[in-house]
Motif scaffolding. Sequence first.
Motif, PDB file in Angstrom:
ATOM      1  N   GLU A 113       0.833  -1.207   0.000  1.00  0.00           N
ATOM      2  CA  GLU A 113       0.000   0.000   0.000  1.00  0.00           C
ATOM      3  C   GLU A 113       0.866   1.255   0.000  1.00  0.00           C
ATOM      4  OE1 GLU A 113      -4.326  -0.381   1.875  1.00  0.00           O
ATOM      5  OE2 GLU A 113      -2.751  -0.584   3.375  1.00  0.00           O
ATOM      6  N   GLY A 116       2.067   2.191  -3.210  1.00  0.00           N
ATOM      7  CA  GLY A 116       1.078   2.645  -4.175  1.00  0.00           C
ATOM      8  C   GLY A 116       0.417   1.554  -4.994  1.00  0.00           C
ATOM      9  N   HIS A 117       0.507   0.278  -4.556  1.00  0.00           N
ATOM     10  CA  HIS A 117      -0.125  -0.807  -5.298  1.00  0.00           C
ATOM     11  C   HIS A 117      -1.618  -0.874  -4.948  1.00  0.00           C
ATOM     12  CE1 HIS A 117       3.575  -2.550  -6.924  1.00  0.00           C
ATOM     13  NE2 HIS A 117       4.132  -2.314  -5.738  1.00  0.00           N
ATOM     14  N   ALA A 118      -2.457  -0.710  -5.950  1.00  0.00           N
ATOM     15  CA  ALA A 118      -3.900  -0.726  -5.709  1.00  0.00           C
ATOM     16  C   ALA A 118      -4.403  -2.107  -5.313  1.00  0.00           C
ATOM     17  CB  ALA A 118      -4.627  -0.247  -6.967  1.00  0.00           C
ATOM     18  N   ASP A 119      -3.670  -3.163  -5.732  1.00  0.00           N
ATOM     19  CA  ASP A 119      -4.082  -4.537  -5.443  1.00  0.00           C
ATOM     20  C   ASP A 119      -3.316  -5.116  -4.260  1.00  0.00           C
ATOM     21  OD1 ASP A 119      -1.599  -4.608  -6.662  1.00  0.00           O
ATOM     22  OD2 ASP A 119      -2.046  -6.383  -7.893  1.00  0.00           O
ATOM     23  N   ALA A 120      -2.946  -4.259  -3.303  1.00  0.00           N
ATOM     24  CA  ALA A 120      -2.059  -4.671  -2.210  1.00  0.00           C
ATOM     25  C   ALA A 120      -2.587  -5.895  -1.464  1.00  0.00           C
ATOM     26  CB  ALA A 120      -1.845  -3.505  -1.241  1.00  0.00           C
ATOM     27  N   ASP A 122      -4.933  -8.104  -2.367  1.00  0.00           N
ATOM     28  CA  ASP A 122      -5.049  -9.276  -3.232  1.00  0.00           C
ATOM     29  C   ASP A 122      -3.685  -9.926  -3.438  1.00  0.00           C
ATOM     30  OD1 ASP A 122      -7.764  -8.937  -3.515  1.00  0.00           O
ATOM     31  OD2 ASP A 122      -7.604  -7.836  -5.413  1.00  0.00           O
TER      32      ASP A 122
END
Length: 229
Positions: A113, A116-120, A122
Amino acid sequence: MSDTILSLEKADLTLDGNAGPVDILKDITLDVRRGETLGLVGPSGSGKSSLLMVMGGLERATGGKVHALGQDLTAMNEDALARFRRSHMGVVFQSFHLIPTMTALENVATPLELAGHADAFDRAAEELSAVGLGKRMNHYPSELSGGEQQRVALARAAAPRPEILLADEPTGNLDGPTGQTIMDLLFDLNARHGATLILVTHAPDLAARCSRTIRLVDGRLDRQAEAAE
């Protein structure tokens, strides 16, 4: 060489001790190839962990140069080094360094997160499942065994898909069977993600699984041992 992912050129590390400066690493010149598994071995106090820390920019070389992925780590400030590690490196220590107030899932997802990973979450769940913790991801570190905590640490290191994975005595705090499982998972990460794996170990069976080993003695590379392999 085009396949060199990390290189040291005449790297030194000198630290201040109670009795004055102490030379920890001396004149280290070494190339690490992309995708290889490299074991750092040698007696206690020989500088293995210090060399790993210098490779990851966690200790700054006091002489010479350290390059990773074409970037000069010795020229970066601490913020730039932290960003570089976050994007390109995973680190696994003998101690697990998990945040006790976070679940396993949160421990793995939070660095993603922050990057900046939107799929953190998952991606964190995927990695925890890959290390056999699919049913334990909502447990806190205090509810996990030592081997399970080290699996969380492995998942956290692997989740950003790092090009370089550094491991410092990753089985040192674990019993034999659990340590064997962690060894298998480490090499599986190398196989699944193609990460270059560099590990410090005292375990001969773990070193033997590496595609190459480097022996340190008194802060220097043992070139005779390297030539004998």
